[in-house]
Design a protein around this motif. Structure first.
Motif, PDB file in Angstrom:
ATOM      1  N   HIS A 299     -41.433  24.973   1.562  1.00 52.90           N
ATOM      2  CA  HIS A 299     -40.446  25.554   2.476  1.00 52.90           C
ATOM      3  C   HIS A 299     -40.857  25.280   3.926  1.00 52.90           C
ATOM      4  O   HIS A 299     -42.011  25.518   4.298  1.00 52.90           O
ATOM      5  N   ILE A 300     -39.934  24.806   4.731  1.00 55.78           N
ATOM      6  CA  ILE A 300     -40.194  24.587   6.153  1.00 55.78           C
ATOM      7  C   ILE A 300     -38.952  24.994   6.950  1.00 55.78           C
ATOM      8  O   ILE A 300     -37.916  25.321   6.366  1.00 55.78           O
ATOM      9  N   SER A 301     -39.076  24.962   8.249  1.00 54.04           N
ATOM     10  CA  SER A 301     -37.933  25.201   9.129  1.00 54.04           C
ATOM     11  C   SER A 301     -38.032  24.224  10.296  1.00 54.04           C
ATOM     12  O   SER A 301     -39.028  23.509  10.442  1.00 54.04           O
ATOM     13  N   ALA A 302     -37.002  24.211  11.123  1.00 57.60           N
ATOM     14  CA  ALA A 302     -36.967  23.259  12.233  1.00 57.60           C
ATOM     15  C   ALA A 302     -36.573  23.945  13.528  1.00 57.60           C
ATOM     16  O   ALA A 302     -35.743  24.847  13.541  1.00 57.60           O
ATOM     17  N   SER A 303     -37.205  23.511  14.616  1.00 59.89           N
ATOM     18  CA  SER A 303     -36.807  23.919  15.967  1.00 59.89           C
ATOM     19  C   SER A 303     -36.135  22.721  16.619  1.00 59.89           C
ATOM     20  O   SER A 303     -36.640  21.603  16.541  1.00 59.89           O
ATOM     21  N   ILE A 304     -34.998  22.972  17.279  1.00 60.66           N
ATOM     22  CA  ILE A 304     -34.196  21.871  17.810  1.00 60.66           C
ATOM     23  C   ILE A 304     -33.839  22.120  19.271  1.00 60.66           C
ATOM     24  O   ILE A 304     -33.421  23.214  19.647  1.00 60.66           O
ATOM     25  N   GLY A 305     -33.998  21.083  20.083  1.00 60.61           N
ATOM     26  CA  GLY A 305     -33.555  21.111  21.473  1.00 60.61           C
ATOM     27  C   GLY A 305     -32.354  20.189  21.634  1.00 60.61           C
ATOM     28  O   GLY A 305     -32.305  19.117  21.022  1.00 60.61           O
ATOM     29  N   ILE A 306     -31.401  20.598  22.454  1.00 61.41           N
ATOM     30  CA  ILE A 306     -30.148  19.847  22.599  1.00 61.41           C
ATOM     31  C   ILE A 306     -29.913  19.499  24.068  1.00 61.41           C
ATOM     32  O   ILE A 306     -30.012  20.366  24.941  1.00 61.41           O
ATOM     33  N   ALA A 307     -29.593  18.237  24.337  1.00 57.97           N
ATOM     34  CA  ALA A 307     -29.234  17.795  25.696  1.00 57.97           C
ATOM     35  C   ALA A 307     -27.856  17.147  25.641  1.00 57.97           C
ATOM     36  O   ALA A 307     -27.625  16.234  24.847  1.00 57.97           O
ATOM     37  N   THR A 308     -26.934  17.621  26.500  1.00 58.30           N
ATOM     38  CA  THR A 308     -25.563  17.104  26.469  1.00 58.30           C
ATOM     39  C   THR A 308     -25.035  16.664  27.829  1.00 58.30           C
ATOM     40  O   THR A 308     -24.119  15.859  27.903  1.00 58.30           O
ATOM     41  N   ASN A 309     -25.584  17.199  28.904  1.00 54.75           N
ATOM     42  CA  ASN A 309     -25.042  16.913  30.245  1.00 54.75           C
ATOM     43  C   ASN A 309     -25.525  15.542  30.714  1.00 54.75           C
ATOM     44  O   ASN A 309     -26.435  15.423  31.540  1.00 54.75           O
ATOM     45  N   LEU A 310     -24.926  14.497  30.182  1.00 54.10           N
ATOM     46  CA  LEU A 310     -25.477  13.149  30.329  1.00 54.10           C
ATOM     47  C   LEU A 310     -25.265  12.539  31.705  1.00 54.10           C
ATOM     48  O   LEU A 310     -25.950  11.598  32.094  1.00 54.10           O
ATOM     49  N   ILE A 311     -24.304  13.054  32.472  1.00 54.80           N
ATOM     50  CA  ILE A 311     -23.963  12.430  33.748  1.00 54.80           C
ATOM     51  C   ILE A 311     -25.106  12.504  34.756  1.00 54.80           C
ATOM     52  O   ILE A 311     -25.194  11.709  35.693  1.00 54.80           O
ATOM     53  N   SER A 312     -26.010  13.448  34.549  1.00 50.46           N
ATOM     54  CA  SER A 312     -27.095  13.631  35.512  1.00 50.46           C
ATOM     55  C   SER A 312     -28.304  12.755  35.206  1.00 50.46           C
ATOM     56  O   SER A 312     -29.298  12.792  35.934  1.00 50.46           O
ATOM     57  N   TYR A 313     -28.238  11.949  34.146  1.00 50.41           N
ATOM     58  CA  TYR A 313     -29.404  11.159  33.750  1.00 50.41           C
ATOM     59  C   TYR A 313     -29.268   9.700  34.143  1.00 50.41           C
ATOM     60  O   TYR A 313     -28.181   9.110  34.054  1.00 50.41           O
ATOM     61  N   GLU A 314     -30.400   9.143  34.552  1.00 47.96           N
ATOM     62  CA  GLU A 314     -30.431   7.722  34.895  1.00 47.96           C
ATOM     63  C   GLU A 314     -31.233   6.920  33.879  1.00 47.96           C
ATOM     64  O   GLU A 314     -31.145   5.699  33.855  1.00 47.96           O
ATOM     65  N   SER A 315     -32.055   7.596  33.065  1.00 44.88           N
ATOM     66  CA  SER A 315     -32.867   6.858  32.095  1.00 44.88           C
ATOM     67  C   SER A 315     -32.930   7.622  30.779  1.00 44.88           C
ATOM     68  O   SER A 315     -32.870   8.856  30.752  1.00 44.88           O
ATOM     69  N   PRO A 316     -33.055   6.894  29.661  1.00 37.20           N
ATOM     70  CA  PRO A 316     -33.188   7.535  28.344  1.00 37.20           C
ATOM     71  C   PRO A 316     -34.422   8.439  28.254  1.00 37.20           C
ATOM     72  O   PRO A 316     -34.387   9.477  27.599  1.00 37.20           O
ATOM     73  N   ASP A 317     -35.499   8.040  28.912  1.00 41.62           N
ATOM     74  CA  ASP A 317     -36.731   8.835  28.856  1.00 41.62           C
ATOM     75  C   ASP A 317     -36.507  10.238  29.403  1.00 41.62           C
ATOM     76  O   ASP A 317     -37.021  11.225  28.853  1.00 41.62           O
ATOM     77  N   ASP A 318     -35.760  10.340  30.510  1.00 42.98           N
ATOM     78  CA  ASP A 318     -35.494  11.651  31.102  1.00 42.98           C
ATOM     79  C   ASP A 318     -34.656  12.517  30.157  1.00 42.98           C
ATOM     80  O   ASP A 318     -34.876  13.721  30.031  1.00 42.98           O
ATOM     81  N   LEU A 319     -33.684  11.879  29.505  1.00 44.06           N
ATOM     82  CA  LEU A 319     -32.825  12.598  28.564  1.00 44.06           C
ATOM     83  C   LEU A 319     -33.644  13.138  27.391  1.00 44.06           C
ATOM     84  O   LEU A 319     -33.530  14.311  27.011  1.00 44.06           O
ATOM     85  N   LEU A 320     -34.501  12.313  26.828  1.00 45.02           N
ATOM     86  CA  LEU A 320     -35.337  12.735  25.703  1.00 45.02           C
ATOM     87  C   LEU A 320     -36.337  13.801  26.131  1.00 45.02           C
ATOM     88  O   LEU A 320     -36.620  14.740  25.381  1.00 45.02           O
ATOM     89  N   ARG A 321     -36.852  13.645  27.332  1.00 44.74           N
ATOM     90  CA  ARG A 321     -37.795  14.655  27.850  1.00 44.74           C
ATOM     91  C   ARG A 321     -37.137  16.026  27.899  1.00 44.74           C
ATOM     92  O   ARG A 321     -37.734  17.029  27.487  1.00 44.74           O
ATOM     93  N   ASP A 322     -35.909  16.093  28.381  1.00 42.99           N
ATOM     94  CA  ASP A 322     -35.240  17.381  28.512  1.00 42.99           C
ATOM     95  C   ASP A 322     -34.872  17.973  27.155  1.00 42.99           C
ATOM     96  O   ASP A 322     -34.945  19.184  26.951  1.00 42.99           O
ATOM     97  N   ALA A 323     -34.462  17.115  26.210  1.00 39.35           N
ATOM     98  CA  ALA A 323     -34.195  17.609  24.861  1.00 39.35           C
ATOM     99  C   ALA A 323     -35.483  18.136  24.234  1.00 39.35           C
ATOM    100  O   ALA A 323     -35.481  19.156  23.529  1.00 39.35           O
ATOM    101  N   ASP A 324     -36.582  17.454  24.518  1.00 39.07           N
ATOM    102  CA  ASP A 324     -37.901  17.886  24.035  1.00 39.07           C
ATOM    103  C   ASP A 324     -38.282  19.238  24.653  1.00 39.07           C
ATOM    104  O   ASP A 324     -38.803  20.129  23.972  1.00 39.07           O
ATOM    105  N   LEU A 325     -38.021  19.414  25.950  1.00 42.51           N
ATOM    106  CA  LEU A 325     -38.306  20.688  26.615  1.00 42.51           C
ATOM    107  C   LEU A 325     -37.507  21.824  25.982  1.00 42.51           C
ATOM    108  O   LEU A 325     -38.025  22.928  25.775  1.00 42.51           O
ATOM    109  N   ALA A 326     -36.250  21.561  25.668  1.00 43.19           N
ATOM    110  CA  ALA A 326     -35.410  22.574  25.028  1.00 43.19           C
ATOM    111  C   ALA A 326     -35.955  22.923  23.645  1.00 43.19           C
ATOM    112  O   ALA A 326     -35.915  24.085  23.220  1.00 43.19           O
ATOM    113  N   MET A 327     -36.468  21.911  22.939  1.00 42.56           N
ATOM    114  CA  MET A 327     -37.058  22.158  21.623  1.00 42.56           C
ATOM    115  C   MET A 327     -38.285  23.061  21.732  1.00 42.56           C
ATOM    116  O   MET A 327     -38.461  24.009  20.953  1.00 42.56           O
TER     117      MET A 327
END
Length: 400
Positions: free
Chosen positions: A90-118
């Protein structure tokens, strides 16, 4: 094109790896990956990022509600039992979500913020999802800045120890001192542990900081004992974090601090919470026994706020229990608070352990504790934490 990104981490994966082995852990990751692919559309992308982290790109959707629904669906399928080698996992998952894409200039920044939310989701209790908010990034940057400042603080010797006297409630004599960490920050002034220890814990800097505290406390008490022979029975108490106590080299570090300072084992008291002690049962068995052999005395800090099971008090050589200040404060207003303190003092007496009341702030609390025959106490009413210079002046007067 619009899309949303989910960053997912398995909450109990390390425990699976540690107890069932890496091979079964690999099977679990493959099984999770399969369920993730089945839970999303063919137009979406599922990727394993490394370890037990996955990222999901939801194509054609930047709507928060849609992303949340997908996250809930994923948590549902991941939360179902996995059958691996005749074992049910048995396991569970923690998930971070990023949707406000207009403010991003690079994929790394987007993934970083989703990671922070996680990580924010994990901090709120795991097995949940959280949308990224800008304040999460600000906190992360602030935390990183504090971490760098902590490193500089260690290098520049900005940390200090303050000492709070522990008194016998029967004789009113000072019998010990609790070493309390302070950080003389170059711009923010004198900081209390609550301002920086959480970051020290997360970053692992608590280990070198804890080593310094232990070494400094031992050296300081030994110096005072040499200056004033009547302080030979004086003790110094040092608080331990979970990371310190579970450090494989911890007992060796204590022995080294005693040897380097010349302080005897019985002059050192180590304080640990119930949660840390019971949560690391196997480690605790070895460590507490080894510390006992050194003559070091163990104390349970914040007693009453962790575990209700008391069997560990009989299983470990515990010298004293410190009654948490929250119970002392309730003595004035709540009969149950007084009854609980009475029960703890009585239990300590029956088990042959000292009881130390923390956070004594009023004369009424002090009188009640004396009436209950509580052995020792500390708090602002008796004496506030003081610098080493002030503590030295106070100790010098004891022999007058």
């Amino acid at each position: 094109e619009t899309f949303a990104v989910l960053f997912m981490d398995l909450d109990q994966f390390k425990g699976v790896n540690d107890t069932l082995g890496h091979s079964l852990g690999d099977q679990l990751l493959m099984a999770v990956g399969k369920r993730l692919k089945e839970a999303v559309r063919s137009s979406d992308t599922v990727a394993r990022f490394g370890g037990d982290e996955f990222a999901i790109l939801l194509s054609g959707s930047s709507d928060e509600n849609s992303a949340r629904k997908v996250a809930e669906k994923i948590q549902g399928v991941v939360g179902l039992p996995f059958r691996l080698r005749e074992r049910e996992v048995h396991i569970s998952a923690s998930i971070g979500i990023a949707t406000n894409l207009i403010s991003y200039e690079s994929p790394d920044d987007l993934l970083r913020d989703a990671d922070l939310a996680m990580y924010h989701a994990k901090g709120l209790g795991k097995a949940r999802s959280e949308m990224f908010r800008i304040d999460m990034r600000e906190r992360a940057f602030s935390r990183h800045a504090v971490e760098e400042e902590l490193r500089a603080g260690l290098k520049n010797r900005e940390f200090q120890l303050y000492y709070q006297p522990i008194k016998s409630l029967k004789s009113d004599r000072i019998v010990g001192l609790e070493a309390l960490l302070r950080w003389l920050h170059p711009t923010r002034g004198l900081l209390l542990p609550a301002d920086f220890l959480p970051v020290a814990e997360e970053s692992g800097l608590i280990l070198p900081i804890g080593d310094w505290v232990l070494d400094q406390a031992c050296r300081q008490l030994k110096t005072w004992q040499e200056q004033h022979p009547y302080l030979q029975n004086m003790t110094v108490s040092v608080n331990l974090s979970n990371k310190q106590f579970t450090d494989p080299n911890f007992v060796e570090k204590v022995a080294k601090a005693l040897s380097a300072s010349g302080l005897t084992g019985p002059s050192l008291r180590l304080e640990i919470t119930e949660r840390v002690l019971v949560g690391n049962y196997l480690t605790a068995n070895h460590a507490v026994a080894a510390l006992h052999d050194l003559g070091v005395q163990m104390q349970i800090d914040d007693f009453g706020t962790g575990y209700s099971a008391l069997a560990y008090l009989q299983e470990f050589p515990i010298h004293a229990i410190k009654i948490d200040k929250s119970f002392i404060h309730r003595m004035d207003t709540d009969p149950k608070g007084l009854g609980l303190v009475r029960a703890v003092v009585s239990m300590g007496r029956e088990l042959g352990m000292e009881t130390i009341a923390e956070g004594i702030e009023t004369a009424a609390q002090l009188n009640e504790l004396k009436g209950l025959s509580c052995g020792f106490g500390q708090g602002f009413l008796l004496a506030k934490p003081m610098s080493a210079i002030s503590a030295e002046k106070m100790l010098a007067k004891l022999g007058a």
